[in-house]
Design an enzyme around this catalytic site. Structure first.
Site, PDB file in Angstrom:
ATOM      1  NE  ARG A   9      -3.735   2.036   2.730  1.00 25.68           N
ATOM      2  CZ  ARG A   9      -4.914   2.374   2.221  1.00 25.68           C
ATOM      3  NH1 ARG A   9      -5.476   1.608   1.310  1.00 25.68           N
ATOM      4  NH2 ARG A   9      -5.540   3.479   2.617  1.00 25.68           N
ATOM      5  CB  ILE A  63      -5.683   5.648  -1.404  1.00 22.90           C
ATOM      6  CG1 ILE A  63      -5.623   4.119  -1.358  1.00 22.90           C
ATOM      7  CG2 ILE A  63      -4.971   6.229  -0.220  1.00 22.90           C
ATOM      8  CD1 ILE A  63      -4.176   3.601  -1.380  1.00 22.90           C
ATOM      9  CB  SER A  64     -10.948   3.390  -0.258  1.00 19.12           C
ATOM     10  OG  SER A  64     -11.737   4.044  -1.221  1.00 19.12           O
ATOM     11  CD  GLN A  65     -12.288   2.861   6.420  1.00 16.61           C
ATOM     12  OE1 GLN A  65     -13.196   3.685   6.395  1.00 16.61           O
ATOM     13  NE2 GLN A  65     -11.954   2.199   7.495  1.00 16.61           N
TER      14      GLN A  65
END
Length: 245
Positions: A68, A94-96
């Protein structure tokens, strides 16, 4: 300088570099473990809403291995594995990790599947899906993000992902139909072109609701006769889907 001396210095440099990379990898491994613990905890806590007290083992394996930190800006690397959205520029995030894992789990991608993603962003979700499906086609409306995503995916070796700059509302007809469709931005309604491009038996996961408000993450399933069924999963907050309607 003598050849033996050059070789000795080169060997020392390699050892020093390897040590630095090893330390960094160790740091990220620890952060990754904490991220996975958070995902597991939230999966249990939201099991009543999602019907999933634990995510598929394949999804969890991929989430624990995709780097990530490679998908966030340099000034955000320290929080790459925190269980929250991270800004990536141009008003996007960027999504959790938990939401990425949930959407991936709901999509039920298999090794032979073809997946469409609307909203490439940093390409993290596409990279996760690429480890589970045969091919991923992803669309980004913001050109600089699309270019960065293409370069990042090439550098990291994700050869089964294709990125296109354009309006994802209309999907990517050329490669339809898709076994799964993920929309990583909030739409006011489910786009009809995406329903048409979903294969019978396929699944779409999409946040639906007003921009900058709480939305509902929806699971759309297309039946064999072409009809669709929908189910609300969780309240979420995504950046809005942009483009022409």
């Amino acid at each position: 300088m003598a050849t033996s001396m050059v070789r000795a210095l080169a060997a020392l440099l390699l050892l020093a570099t390897a040590g630095t990379h090893s330390a960094a990898a160790s740091d990220f491994a620890s952060e990754r473990r904490r991220m996975m613990e958070q995902i597991e905890l939230l999966a249990r806590q939201t099991s009543v809403e999602t019907g999933r007290p634990a995510f598929d083992a394949r999804v969890m394996t991929v989430m624990s291995t995709v780097p990530r930190h490679e998908f966030v800006p340099p000034d955000q690397v320290d929080v790459a594995y925190a269980n929250r959205p991270v800004p990536i520029g141009h008003g996007q995030t960027i999504s959790q990790p938990y939401i990425v894992a949930l959407m991936t789990d709901l999509a039920k991608a298999e090794p032979g599947h073809k997946v469409l993603e609307v909203g490439t962003g940093s390409a993290y979700q596409a990279a996760v899906m690429a480890r589970l499906a045969r091919a991923v086609y992803t669309i980004e409306i913001i050109e600089p993000l699309g270019l960065q995503a293409t370069q990042r995916l090439q550098k990291l070796g994700y050869g089964n992902v294709q990125v296109r700059t354009g309006d994802g509302y209309h999907g990517w007809e050329e490669h339809a139909p898709y076994d799964a469709i993920l929309v990583t931005a909030a739409a006011s309604h489910v786009p009809p072109p995406l329903i048409r491009q979903l294969k019978p038996g396929g699944r779409m996961v999409i946040p639906v609701g007003a921009a900058f408000m709480v939305q509902q993450l929806m699971l759309i399933e297309k039946n064999a006769d072409g009809t669709v069924s929908t189910r609300q999963i969780l309240p979420v907050a995504f950046v809005p889907l942009t483009g022409r309607r």
